[in-house]
Motif scaffolding. Sequence first.
Motif, PDB file in Angstrom:
ATOM      1  N   GLY A  39       0.846  -1.196   0.000  1.00  0.00           N
ATOM      2  CA  GLY A  39       0.000   0.000   0.000  1.00  0.00           C
ATOM      3  C   GLY A  39       0.876   1.239   0.000  1.00  0.00           C
ATOM      4  N   ILE A  40       0.605   2.136  -0.934  1.00  0.00           N
ATOM      5  CA  ILE A  40       1.384   3.363  -1.026  1.00  0.00           C
ATOM      6  C   ILE A  40       0.497   4.536  -0.616  1.00  0.00           C
ATOM      7  CG2 ILE A  40       2.664   4.907  -2.566  1.00  0.00           C
ATOM      8  CD1 ILE A  40       3.142   2.475  -4.397  1.00  0.00           C
ATOM      9  N   ALA A  46      -3.163  11.074   3.927  1.00  0.00           N
ATOM     10  CA  ALA A  46      -3.954  11.396   5.119  1.00  0.00           C
ATOM     11  C   ALA A  46      -5.073  10.379   5.321  1.00  0.00           C
ATOM     12  CB  ALA A  46      -4.531  12.804   5.012  1.00  0.00           C
ATOM     13  N   ASN A  47      -5.660   9.898   4.215  1.00  0.00           N
ATOM     14  CA  ASN A  47      -6.643   8.817   4.316  1.00  0.00           C
ATOM     15  C   ASN A  47      -6.002   7.571   4.911  1.00  0.00           C
ATOM     16  OD1 ASN A  47      -8.641  10.353   3.185  1.00  0.00           O
ATOM     17  ND2 ASN A  47      -8.750   9.236   1.250  1.00  0.00           N
ATOM     18  N   ALA A  48      -4.791   7.261   4.439  1.00  0.00           N
ATOM     19  CA  ALA A  48      -4.084   6.089   4.952  1.00  0.00           C
ATOM     20  C   ALA A  48      -3.819   6.244   6.445  1.00  0.00           C
ATOM     21  CB  ALA A  48      -2.781   5.877   4.186  1.00  0.00           C
ATOM     22  N   ALA A  49      -3.434   7.455   6.845  1.00  0.00           N
ATOM     23  CA  ALA A  49      -3.169   7.706   8.262  1.00  0.00           C
ATOM     24  C   ALA A  49      -4.450   7.562   9.087  1.00  0.00           C
ATOM     25  CB  ALA A  49      -2.570   9.095   8.449  1.00  0.00           C
ATOM     26  N   ALA A  50      -5.556   8.068   8.551  1.00  0.00           N
ATOM     27  CA  ALA A  50      -6.839   7.933   9.253  1.00  0.00           C
ATOM     28  C   ALA A  50      -7.190   6.460   9.432  1.00  0.00           C
ATOM     29  CB  ALA A  50      -7.950   8.659   8.486  1.00  0.00           C
ATOM     30  N   TRP A  51      -6.938   5.693   8.382  1.00  0.00           N
ATOM     31  CA  TRP A  51      -7.221   4.258   8.468  1.00  0.00           C
ATOM     32  C   TRP A  51      -6.318   3.576   9.499  1.00  0.00           C
ATOM     33  CZ3 TRP A  51     -11.207   1.492   7.430  1.00  0.00           C
ATOM     34  CH2 TRP A  51     -11.102   0.093   7.442  1.00  0.00           C
ATOM     35  N   GLY A  52      -5.057   3.965   9.525  1.00  0.00           N
ATOM     36  CA  GLY A  52      -4.127   3.422  10.519  1.00  0.00           C
ATOM     37  C   GLY A  52      -4.597   3.717  11.938  1.00  0.00           C
ATOM     38  N   ILE A  97       7.519  -4.925  -9.299  1.00  0.00           N
ATOM     39  CA  ILE A  97       7.728  -5.763  -8.122  1.00  0.00           C
ATOM     40  C   ILE A  97       6.915  -7.052  -8.146  1.00  0.00           C
ATOM     41  CG2 ILE A  97       8.401  -3.819  -6.663  1.00  0.00           C
ATOM     42  CD1 ILE A  97       5.551  -3.970  -5.443  1.00  0.00           C
ATOM     43  N   GLY A  98       5.903  -7.145  -9.032  1.00  0.00           N
ATOM     44  CA  GLY A  98       5.148  -8.394  -9.151  1.00  0.00           C
ATOM     45  C   GLY A  98       4.297  -8.749  -7.945  1.00  0.00           C
ATOM     46  N   ILE A  99       3.894  -7.742  -7.173  1.00  0.00           N
ATOM     47  CA  ILE A  99       3.003  -7.951  -6.017  1.00  0.00           C
ATOM     48  C   ILE A  99       1.862  -6.933  -6.170  1.00  0.00           C
ATOM     49  CG2 ILE A  99       2.835  -7.884  -3.484  1.00  0.00           C
ATOM     50  CD1 ILE A  99       5.873  -8.168  -3.367  1.00  0.00           C
ATOM     51  N   PRO A 100       0.623  -7.299  -5.757  1.00  0.00           N
ATOM     52  CA  PRO A 100      -0.476  -6.326  -5.863  1.00  0.00           C
ATOM     53  C   PRO A 100      -0.191  -5.035  -5.085  1.00  0.00           C
ATOM     54  CG  PRO A 100      -1.347  -8.499  -5.380  1.00  0.00           C
ATOM     55  CD  PRO A 100       0.152  -8.598  -5.262  1.00  0.00           C
ATOM     56  N   VAL A 101      -0.570  -3.927  -5.689  1.00  0.00           N
ATOM     57  CA  VAL A 101      -0.316  -2.609  -5.118  1.00  0.00           C
ATOM     58  C   VAL A 101      -1.625  -1.814  -5.076  1.00  0.00           C
ATOM     59  CG1 VAL A 101       0.858  -0.383  -5.505  1.00  0.00           C
ATOM     60  CG2 VAL A 101       2.072  -2.541  -5.954  1.00  0.00           C
ATOM     61  N   ILE A 102      -1.836  -1.053  -4.022  1.00  0.00           N
ATOM     62  CA  ILE A 102      -2.875  -0.018  -4.046  1.00  0.00           C
ATOM     63  C   ILE A 102      -2.233   1.315  -3.666  1.00  0.00           C
ATOM     64  CG2 ILE A 102      -4.840  -1.530  -3.502  1.00  0.00           C
ATOM     65  CD1 ILE A 102      -4.186   0.565  -0.723  1.00  0.00           C
ATOM     66  N   VAL A 103      -2.839   2.382  -4.164  1.00  0.00           N
ATOM     67  CA  VAL A 103      -2.377   3.725  -3.829  1.00  0.00           C
ATOM     68  C   VAL A 103      -3.506   4.433  -3.077  1.00  0.00           C
ATOM     69  CG1 VAL A 103      -1.411   5.876  -4.729  1.00  0.00           C
ATOM     70  CG2 VAL A 103      -1.050   3.732  -5.966  1.00  0.00           C
ATOM     71  N   GLU A 104      -3.145   5.160  -2.047  1.00  0.00           N
ATOM     72  CA  GLU A 104      -4.155   5.871  -1.264  1.00  0.00           C
ATOM     73  C   GLU A 104      -3.601   7.235  -0.882  1.00  0.00           C
ATOM     74  OE1 GLU A 104      -7.112   7.055  -0.194  1.00  0.00           O
ATOM     75  OE2 GLU A 104      -7.660   4.919  -0.105  1.00  0.00           O
ATOM     76  N   ASN A 105      -4.466   8.189  -0.712  1.00  0.00           N
ATOM     77  CA  ASN A 105      -4.054   9.480  -0.181  1.00  0.00           C
ATOM     78  C   ASN A 105      -3.403   9.284   1.192  1.00  0.00           C
ATOM     79  OD1 ASN A 105      -5.192  11.699   1.901  1.00  0.00           O
ATOM     80  ND2 ASN A 105      -4.561  12.673   0.000  1.00  0.00           N
ATOM     81  N   GLY A 147      -1.365   2.416   7.994  1.00  0.00           N
ATOM     82  CA  GLY A 147      -2.687   2.405   7.365  1.00  0.00           C
ATOM     83  C   GLY A 147      -2.621   1.923   5.928  1.00  0.00           C
ATOM     84  N   ALA A 148      -1.618   2.390   5.174  1.00  0.00           N
ATOM     85  CA  ALA A 148      -1.476   1.970   3.778  1.00  0.00           C
ATOM     86  C   ALA A 148      -1.236   0.467   3.694  1.00  0.00           C
ATOM     87  CB  ALA A 148      -0.338   2.738   3.105  1.00  0.00           C
ATOM     88  N   ALA A 149      -0.400  -0.036   4.592  1.00  0.00           N
ATOM     89  CA  ALA A 149      -0.128  -1.479   4.607  1.00  0.00           C
ATOM     90  C   ALA A 149      -1.410  -2.253   4.889  1.00  0.00           C
ATOM     91  CB  ALA A 149       0.933  -1.800   5.653  1.00  0.00           C
ATOM     92  N   ASP A 150      -2.211  -1.752   5.812  1.00  0.00           N
ATOM     93  CA  ASP A 150      -3.438  -2.467   6.161  1.00  0.00           C
ATOM     94  C   ASP A 150      -4.481  -2.401   5.041  1.00  0.00           C
ATOM     95  OD1 ASP A 150      -4.668  -3.959   8.475  1.00  0.00           O
ATOM     96  OD2 ASP A 150      -6.261  -2.530   8.029  1.00  0.00           O
ATOM     97  N   LEU A 151      -4.569  -1.270   4.379  1.00  0.00           N
ATOM     98  CA  LEU A 151      -5.510  -1.149   3.257  1.00  0.00           C
ATOM     99  C   LEU A 151      -5.145  -2.109   2.127  1.00  0.00           C
ATOM    100  CD1 LEU A 151      -5.929   2.737   3.190  1.00  0.00           C
ATOM    101  CD2 LEU A 151      -7.760   1.076   3.631  1.00  0.00           C
TER     102      LEU A 151
END
Lengths: 327, 327
Positions: A74-75, A119-125, A109-117, A317-321
């Motif tokens: 998660g980025i 601050a959104n990632a931090a809120a999720w964390g 990298i050959g692994i699934p990736v998602i991108v998130e804002n 948060g990005a890792a968890d998303l």
Amino acid sequence: MPFDEIDKRRTERMSLTIGVDVGGTKIAAGAVTPDGEVVERLRRQTPDDVAGVDSTIVDVVRDLTQRHEVKAVGIGAAGWISADRATVIFAPNLDWRDTALRDLVERQIGIPVIVENDANAAAWGEFRFGAGADADDLLLVTVGTGVGGGVVVDGQLMRGAFGVAGEIGHFRVVPGGHECGCGRFGCFEQYASGTALVRAARERASVDAAAGPLLEVAGGEPDKITGPMITRLANSGDPMCIDLLGDLGTWLGEGIASLAAILDPGVVALGGGVSEAGELLMGRAERAFEAALPGSEYRPHLQMRLATLGNEAGLIGAADLARDVRR
Amino acid sequence: MPFDEIDKRRTERMSLTIGVDVGGTKIAAGAVTPDGEVVERLRRQTPDDVAGVDSTIVDVVRDLTQRHEVKAVGIGAAGWISADRATVIFAPNLDWRDTALRDLVERQIGIPVIVENDANAAAWGEFRFGAGADADDLLLVTVGTGVGGGVVVDGQLMRGAFGVAGEIGHFRVVPGGHECGCGRFGCFEQYASGTALVRAARERASVDAAAGPLLEVAGGEPDKITGPMITRLANSGDPMCIDLLGDLGTWLGEGIASLAAILDPGVVALGGGVSEAGELLMGRAERAFEAALPGSEYRPHLQMRLATLGNEAGLIGAADLARDVRR
């Protein structure tokens, strides 16, 4: 070590994800467990050119995958991300413009990736593992150079129709107010950010005798005053700096009252550099919130708390998303 | 009539729900199909006393159930409703205070009941069957005496931690601005409602020669000016009334820009009495929105539309929300 313990550890290794937090000055990455624990962290300077940023993201991920089995990445990036979490629409401090960052990194990298804002990632964390871990609805307000934030509604990150929800620094609090970096005037972050705090301090330093101690710390030059100087002096009892933080807290609490009318969160978490002022800021923010909340006497009140994950909230948060990615 | 047609009709009758919209002056009820069609409607004056309100709700429901087989009842009420949709926490224009309205009605009619805020119910109605039927994310802004609204995020009604989300009339747009009925100052509805429109018209009528036609319609008395008078004159080309609606549209568009920064809806629907001014209001609201949206150049834009269900949106939405009741 008994076999079942080995199995357990293997499973835990299998279910790591990587979070990458791409900011204007640094890129932080970490391998994160399902419980939000960061088992290894890396940090790099953010390159000036966008190609350098892309390759640094790939580098840190590759580095971590050499020592950890990772199922997704998660980025979190400081910018507007498309609703499908694939494209950086626009980033104010990086040269991404409609950049297909997800596919670009995924290919290498050959692994699934998602991108998130970010601050959104931090809120999720904070929602999953921090100040909102016991709540269903969270508003994160990060007070740094600007004001950022993210919103979790009924257990779901509020992303908006176009992926750009939660830009709470840019609702207007003063018509015709201070000019904002977004091109508009009177945005919340022009009154409730570290930048606003420093601006107010510099203005007062030129005219107010009580500014003596602060000016001294700044070597006599108002332009050298910084946020941490104000926070430090306030914490050691300096009346003017306490007052400055109080004004910031008042704007913050009043803005949160407006946000609560719209969003009705159960918990508001205050994060970002300025939140290091702790109770000095939060006490005033809470009082201002109570005074400004519409219909305050007739409704249940939210809890205001300090964020607990510090500057790792976005990475975690990005890792968890990324954990839920299904493609 | 062939048997399968009879069966079909029977099934349709089986799956009716009742929506009740409880306002300060009238109680409207209807039997509603799964497609949002109102097959029968009733309307009563709102009694002055709260016991009368309760029994009128029960009466209209009983009346409809005599002719329709109904599986659930949704009540939209102008007030704050608890997150479990059972209790009216507070209603500004009715004497409900922590009233267990759901159980009270359910006991008497023997059908499952849910209670929802009237503006939330209207937003849900517009989302399901009206202006937002093609969208996943909707913001309804109802401009009447006040400003109300409701928010649908990713197909879900945003109810908030305590059930009181979506009070968009009460985020603050002017610090120290006009006093609001909610006890605070500078709320959005003090600038973007029918009340604001009439206030501005009365002020100008006393000092502005251009107010002649409006004053004439009001019998020469500024205090007799009403919103519909202004809308009517504006639609017939009166410059001052066009101007007054334009100012209202500007506040509305600027407020919606703030709300879009926070919520990022795909569609904004304008409803309520004032929206009958139609394009005259919406054109200005759209232009003001474009000018005020933070980072406007770098993000996808929402669509602004007129609401399509009129004053039945709340009734239809409440009926549809009752459809999912599981208890």
